[in-house]
Design a protein around this motif. Structure first.
Motif, mmCIF file in Angstrom:
data_model
loop_
_atom_site.group_PDB
_atom_site.id
_atom_site.type_symbol
_atom_site.label_atom_id
_atom_site.label_comp_id
_atom_site.label_asym_id
_atom_site.label_seq_id
_atom_site.Cartn_x
_atom_site.Cartn_y
_atom_site.Cartn_z
ATOM 1 N N PHE A 206 0.636 -1.270 0.131
ATOM 2 C CA PHE A 206 -0.014 0.093 0.017
ATOM 3 C C PHE A 206 0.744 1.147 0.243
ATOM 4 N N MET A 207 2.098 1.238 0.658
ATOM 5 C CA MET A 207 3.021 2.158 0.423
ATOM 6 C C MET A 207 3.312 2.591 -0.722
ATOM 7 N N ARG A 208 3.920 1.451 -1.416
ATOM 8 C CA ARG A 208 4.211 1.719 -2.851
ATOM 9 C C ARG A 208 3.074 2.142 -3.720
ATOM 10 N N LEU A 209 1.772 1.728 -3.542
ATOM 11 C CA LEU A 209 0.729 2.191 -4.222
ATOM 12 C C LEU A 209 0.591 3.937 -3.973
ATOM 13 N N LEU A 210 0.424 4.173 -2.872
ATOM 14 C CA LEU A 210 0.376 5.574 -2.353
ATOM 15 C C LEU A 210 1.395 6.396 -3.230
ATOM 16 N N GLU A 211 2.645 5.885 -3.147
ATOM 17 C CA GLU A 211 3.625 6.966 -4.064
ATOM 18 C C GLU A 211 3.608 6.380 -5.476
ATOM 19 N N TRP A 212 2.228 6.809 -5.902
ATOM 20 C CA TRP A 212 2.142 6.426 -7.490
ATOM 21 C C TRP A 212 2.971 7.239 -8.256
ATOM 22 N N GLY A 213 3.140 8.663 -7.796
ATOM 23 C CA GLY A 213 4.017 9.511 -8.549
ATOM 24 C C GLY A 213 5.450 9.519 -8.258
ATOM 25 N N THR A 214 6.024 10.376 -7.806
ATOM 26 C CA THR A 214 7.556 10.301 -7.461
ATOM 27 C C THR A 214 7.913 9.856 -6.151
ATOM 28 N N PRO A 215 8.402 8.510 -5.930
ATOM 29 C CA PRO A 215 8.630 8.199 -4.485
ATOM 30 C C PRO A 215 9.211 9.138 -3.686
ATOM 31 N N SER A 216 9.184 9.018 -2.434
ATOM 32 C CA SER A 216 9.985 9.749 -1.300
ATOM 33 C C SER A 216 11.242 9.100 -1.115
ATOM 34 N N ARG A 217 11.521 7.959 -1.572
ATOM 35 C CA ARG A 217 12.708 7.167 -0.932
ATOM 36 C C ARG A 217 13.719 7.091 -2.338
ATOM 37 N N GLY A 218 14.675 8.048 -2.416
ATOM 38 C CA GLY A 218 15.941 8.072 -3.462
ATOM 39 C C GLY A 218 15.602 7.647 -4.826
ATOM 40 N N ARG A 219 16.315 6.729 -5.266
ATOM 41 C CA ARG A 219 16.102 6.305 -6.549
ATOM 42 C C ARG A 219 14.997 5.322 -6.867
ATOM 43 N N MET A 220 14.126 5.285 -5.979
ATOM 44 C CA MET A 220 12.973 4.192 -6.239
ATOM 45 C C MET A 220 11.855 4.554 -7.453
ATOM 46 N N LEU A 221 11.892 4.109 -8.203
ATOM 47 C CA LEU A 221 11.021 4.103 -9.463
ATOM 48 C C LEU A 221 9.656 4.269 -9.164
ATOM 49 N N PRO A 222 8.701 5.029 -9.523
ATOM 50 C CA PRO A 222 7.356 5.006 -9.230
ATOM 51 C C PRO A 222 6.695 3.857 -9.687
ATOM 52 N N ILE A 223 5.660 3.601 -9.183
ATOM 53 C CA ILE A 223 4.882 2.142 -9.338
ATOM 54 C C ILE A 223 4.401 2.256 -10.941
ATOM 55 N N TRP A 224 3.971 3.470 -11.223
ATOM 56 C CA TRP A 224 3.315 3.295 -12.981
ATOM 57 C C TRP A 224 4.285 3.100 -13.640
ATOM 58 N N ALA A 225 5.607 3.517 -13.274
ATOM 59 C CA ALA A 225 6.889 2.794 -14.287
ATOM 60 C C ALA A 225 6.936 1.443 -14.395
ATOM 61 N N ILE A 226 6.672 0.655 -13.439
ATOM 62 C CA ILE A 226 6.815 -0.715 -13.278
ATOM 63 C C ILE A 226 5.718 -1.485 -13.786
ATOM 64 N N VAL A 227 4.534 -0.929 -13.523
ATOM 65 C CA VAL A 227 3.311 -1.652 -13.743
ATOM 66 C C VAL A 227 3.392 -2.224 -15.271
ATOM 67 N N PHE A 228 3.566 -1.290 -16.133
ATOM 68 C CA PHE A 228 3.392 -1.481 -17.655
ATOM 69 C C PHE A 228 4.365 -2.976 -18.224
ATOM 70 N N PRO A 229 5.508 -2.645 -17.763
ATOM 71 C CA PRO A 229 6.570 -3.933 -17.963
ATOM 72 C C PRO A 229 6.170 -5.210 -17.186
ATOM 73 N N THR A 230 5.622 -5.059 -16.171
ATOM 74 C CA THR A 230 5.227 -6.284 -15.209
ATOM 75 C C THR A 230 4.001 -6.866 -15.890
ATOM 76 N N VAL A 231 3.018 -5.807 -16.230
ATOM 77 C CA VAL A 231 1.894 -6.517 -16.990
ATOM 78 C C VAL A 231 2.028 -7.176 -18.269
#
Length: 406
Positions: A206-231
């Motif tokens: 849920f924390m990753r989901l709430l950080e849908w845009g730019t995450p607050s932790r360093g170089r972590m990619l936003p979840i929307w950038a990971i959803v497309f290749p994962t799906v």
């Protein structure tokens, strides 16, 4: 003309209906015994049919069911230690020993067990099962809410097939944040981080989901950038798996029919029965073959996506070069293509296959368990099988001929 049933000593247990298709099997057995087709009529029902195949079919059904259960348990539980090893290799971009062959992992695993607990390769198994269950639950809810088919076998048109694929896409997109959290629990070292609680996968997801845009932790990619290749990976792998399974089933059925035709024991009605142990066995073999092929083919893409999921999570993994130390994962990929180009440039093509030896061990163990299950169940079925009655022996054939022609 009097029927053969009027002669003394003739054994007539039943009369076959010449209009029923089931007589084809009777006629085939009669031809094997006597060399010609029997005139199935009211007056000439023929000798009693000896069904040797019944007990064999029951044995095959037990074996097929046991293999299905063993394959399911192996895929979801017993394969987890090998999955942990391959994922740790995949996300470690600085790993010097790529472990493409299985034997390089054996001394490393021995050192891990000496230095850490015996459960070191079982970390994250709870969250992995939770994510799989969550995926099934989401598919069920979406299917009931939209009316879209949840199973490919229920798709009768192109529209239903597209609805089925859309359902898969939605389900994979929803569980992607939780998959990221489960992946972290699977690869992080036990001696460098606290063991997560069973339900922490939901909190982190849920924390990753709430950080849908730019995450607050360093170089972590936003979840929307990971959803497309994962799906994309999940749906492509699923379609390829089902397609290869279908082709393999057709090939195996053709080979089975060809062998039966050569032995004059093939019956068209037999392959149409449902459920049928023969058809179930063919479907199971095709499913296992397709599963193995897809794990091998999509291994490099899985490596890239796992690196995107783990980036910026401050994860510390076991150093599988030595098996006695830990190392942090520090990467700065901007997306799928950047990760691919960076991996090829710095690690070569072989960098996409880091941990492939663990996959080989996983598939070998999977096949070994299936083979062992087959042998055990077959031996138990043979021991419990009742002794053959006199009607199944060669003497019964001669006695039938005597009753008919004497």
């Amino acid at each position: 003309m009097a029927g053969f049933g009027d002669f003394p000593g003739y054994y007539r247990p039943y009369t076959l209906d010449p209009n029923k298709e089931s007589n084809d099997l009777y006629d085939t057995r009669y031809q094997q015994i006597y060399g010609y087709h029997t005139p199935v009529t009211e007056d000439f029902p023929g000798p009693p049919l000896v069904m040797d195949e019944v007990s064999d079919d029951e044995t095959n059904a037990y074996v097929t069911t046991a293999i299905s259960v063993a394959s399911l348990i192996t895929e979801n539980l017993l394969s987890h230690p090998f999955i942990v090893l391959r994922r740790q290799c995949q996300v470690h971009n600085g790993l010097k020993n790529f472990h493409i062959v299985p034997y390089t992992l054996l001394p490393v695993v021995a050192r891990l067990h000496r230095r850490q607990d015996v459960t070191t390769l079982w970390k994250g198994i709870g969250s992995t099962c939770i994510v799989k269950g969550l995926n099934m639950a989401v598919e069920d809810v979406v299917s009931k809410g939209t009316g879209w088919p949840k199973e490919l076998s229920k798709c009768d048109s192109v529209l239903q097939f597209l609805q089925h694929i859309t359902l898969k896409c939605i389900s994979l997109a929803i569980i992607t944040p939780f998959y990221s959290a489960s992946l972290v629990e699977t690869v992080q070292s036990d001696i460098a981080s606290d063991k997560p609680a069973l339900l922490d996968v939901f909190r982190e997801g849920f924390m990753r989901l709430l950080e849908w845009g730019t995450p607050s932790r360093g170089r972590m990619l936003p979840i929307w950038a990971i959803v497309f290749p994962t799906v994309t990976l999940g749906v492509t792998k699923y379609i390829a798996h089902m397609s290869l399974k279908h082709v393999t089933e057709r090939v195996l059925r053709f080979q089975q029919r060809h062998r039966h035709e050569l032995s004059d024991s093939y019956n068209v009605n037999y392959t149409k029965n449902s459920p049928n142990p023969l058809i179930q066995d063919i479907s199971l073999k095709a499913s296992i073959f397709s599963f193995i092929a897809m794990e091998i083919v999509f291994f490099p893409i899985e490596t890239i996506i796992h690196r995107l999921h783990i980036q910026g999570t401050r994860t510390i993994v076991d150093n599988l070069d030595t098996g006695t130390s830990v190392i942090p994962i520090l990467t700065g990929y901007e997306g799928f293509m950047d990760c691919y180009n960076s991996t090829i440039a710095k690690e070569g093509v072989a960098g996409l296959y880091k941990g492939f030896g663990a996959l080989v061990l996983q598939l070998a163990a999977h096949l070994a368990i299936i083979k062992l299950t087959t042998l055990v169940v077959s031996e138990i079925s043979n021991l419990l099988k009742p002794a053959k009655s006199p009607t199944n022996s060669d003497d019964s054939v001669h006695s039938q001929q005597k009753y008919l022609f004497n």
